[in-house]
Design a protein around this motif. Structure first.
Motif, short mmCIF file in Angstrom:
data_model
loop_
_atom_site.label_atom_id
_atom_site.label_comp_id
_atom_site.label_asym_id
_atom_site.label_seq_id
_atom_site.Cartn_x
_atom_site.Cartn_y
_atom_site.Cartn_z
N GLU A 128 42.45 38.25 33.22
CA GLU A 128 42.99 37.44 34.31
C GLU A 128 43.64 36.16 33.80
O GLU A 128 44.71 35.75 34.26
CB GLU A 128 41.87 37.10 35.30
CG GLU A 128 41.33 38.27 36.08
CD GLU A 128 42.24 38.64 37.25
OE1 GLU A 128 43.29 37.99 37.41
OE2 GLU A 128 41.89 39.57 37.99
N SER A 129 42.98 35.51 32.83
CA SER A 129 43.53 34.26 32.32
C SER A 129 44.86 34.49 31.61
O SER A 129 45.77 33.65 31.67
CB SER A 129 42.53 33.62 31.36
OG SER A 129 42.24 34.48 30.27
N ARG A 130 44.99 35.65 30.91
CA ARG A 130 46.23 35.95 30.21
C ARG A 130 47.37 36.28 31.17
O ARG A 130 48.54 36.03 30.86
CB ARG A 130 46.01 37.13 29.26
CG ARG A 130 45.10 36.84 28.11
CD ARG A 130 45.81 36.09 26.99
NE ARG A 130 46.86 36.92 26.41
CZ ARG A 130 48.09 36.52 26.19
NH1 ARG A 130 48.44 35.29 26.50
NH2 ARG A 130 48.99 37.33 25.65
N LEU A 131 47.06 36.80 32.34
CA LEU A 131 48.11 37.12 33.31
C LEU A 131 48.90 35.87 33.70
O LEU A 131 50.11 35.91 33.89
CB LEU A 131 47.51 37.76 34.56
CG LEU A 131 47.01 39.21 34.42
CD1 LEU A 131 46.35 39.66 35.71
CD2 LEU A 131 48.17 40.14 34.07
N LYS A 132 48.18 34.74 33.78
CA LYS A 132 48.84 33.50 34.18
C LYS A 132 49.78 32.98 33.08
O LYS A 132 50.70 32.22 33.34
CB LYS A 132 47.78 32.44 34.50
CG LYS A 132 46.88 32.84 35.65
CD LYS A 132 45.80 31.80 35.88
CE LYS A 132 44.86 32.22 37.00
NZ LYS A 132 43.76 31.25 37.20
N GLU A 133 49.51 33.39 31.83
CA GLU A 133 50.31 32.91 30.71
C GLU A 133 51.57 33.75 30.48
O GLU A 133 52.49 33.30 29.80
CB GLU A 133 49.47 32.90 29.43
CG GLU A 133 48.23 32.02 29.51
CD GLU A 133 47.33 32.20 28.29
OE1 GLU A 133 47.76 32.91 27.36
OE2 GLU A 133 46.22 31.64 28.28
#
Length: 337
Positions: A128-133
């Motif tokens: 999930e955190s990587r999706l924002k990046e």
């Protein structure tokens, strides 16, 4: 000299065993997308923590999935903008019901497409955190697939080199936490009725190291090849002296029933065809051989069913020497002719 007393006599058996990895602390790291190894950060024998980078792959499949996700974000933004405009204008009767319905449908489809693209990236291991990046990455980074350590431990195998093509059907790394290990014990068929979960086990290496544990489970089947069942013990391995692949010996305590009278096995001697112990008669009296009736035994202790009482004093160590001296001096009143 020891004083006769009661106590437990564990009945034990020794069986061949093998140290293996604790499979609950073992991870086969397989890439979720095919690619080419751009960098390899971990070597066999390295200690890693959970989340550490093991390798980075260049993956066209991942790039396509990321591009689809970014396109879905753009389409959703555009569809929302159109829907919001249609929603505002329909109340003023500036746009038709059909135009409003089309905008609403396009907005719903855009949300579905984004959800699908997002789920695909999650399935490929993008958190999930990587999706924002992803939206902030430059084009070159869209191909980057980062392989992380799923657990902390030691890299025990590496099947990846720089520039190598990697598929999704074979492991690139194996990570093992060897702070605990399993020991598989071979149990012969005739022992199966006596071996059960929870029994104490002492594992001994060829070097003399001893580690205690308990049987975690016994397999319900017997191997067709070896005709043995398998009992498993999980052991703490903080010093890491137990290495997977080692052959060791396991001593299983089958029973540990208390007995009224037990003596050290070293106190027992054979005299004129009888089992005897040497008893001190009185506080400072002579040593006399006394026949005893024996019960259960192990390497350390023997149960005495008759011939001795708790509180009597016997020779524990050096009983054979006492026997020899008594025979030589005829000290036992004619019993050693």
């Amino acid at each position: 000299m020891v004083t006769v007393a009661g106590g437990p006599i564990p009945v034990t058996i020794e069986r061949p065993s093998e140290v293996i990895y604790n499979e609950n602390a073992l991870a086969h790291v397989v890439p979720r997308v095919p690619g080419i190894a751009r960098t390899v950060e971990a070597n066999e024998g390295d200690e890693v923590s959970e989340g550490d980078v093991l390798a980075v792959l260049d993956s066209r499949e991942l790039a396509d999935a990321k591009a689809a996700y970014l396109a879905s974000l753009e389409r959703l933004a555009l569809a929302k903008e159109n829907f919001d405009r249609a929603e505002a204008l329909i109340g003023k009767r500036i746009v038709s019901e059909r135009t409003h319905l089309t905008a609403k449908t396009d907005f719903a489809e855009a949300r579905i497409n984004l959800r699908s693209a997002r789920q695909k990236l999650l399935a490929l291991g993008i958190g999930e955190s990587r999706l924002k990046e992803i939206a902030e990455q430059d084009e070159a980074d869209l191909t980057a697939y980062v392989m992380h350590a799923p657990i902390g431990g030691t890299i025990v195998a590496r099947h990846l080199t720089h520039g190598e093509s990697v598929s999704t059907d074979r492991e690139a790394f194996i990570v093992a936490d060897v702070s605990t290990v399993w020991v598989d014990i071979s149990i012969y068929a005739h022992d199966l009725e006596r071996v059960e979960k929870g029994q104490p086990v002492t594992v001994t290496t060829d070097g003399g190291l001893q580690v205690d544990g308990k049987i975690a489970f016994v397999t319900p089947n017997v191997s067709e090849e070896t005709r043995t069942a398998n009992a498993r013990v999980e052991l703490e391995n903080a010093p890491r002296h137990l290495r997977p692949g080692m052959f060791v010996t396991a001593q299983i305590a089958l029973t540990e029933d208390p007995v009224d009278v037990r003596i050290p096995a070293s106190a027992l001697q054979s005299h004129e065809g009888q089992s005897v112990v040497f008893v001190r008669e009185g506080d400072d009296g002579p040593l006399k051989p006394r026949p005893v009736t024996l019960g259960r035994s192990n390497d350390a202790y023997v149960e005495v069913l008759g011939g001795l009482k708790p509180g009597e004093t016997i020779v524990a160590e050096g009983a054979f020497l006492v026997k020899s001296q008594l025979a030589k001096s005829d000290f036992d009143d004619g019993h050693n002719h």
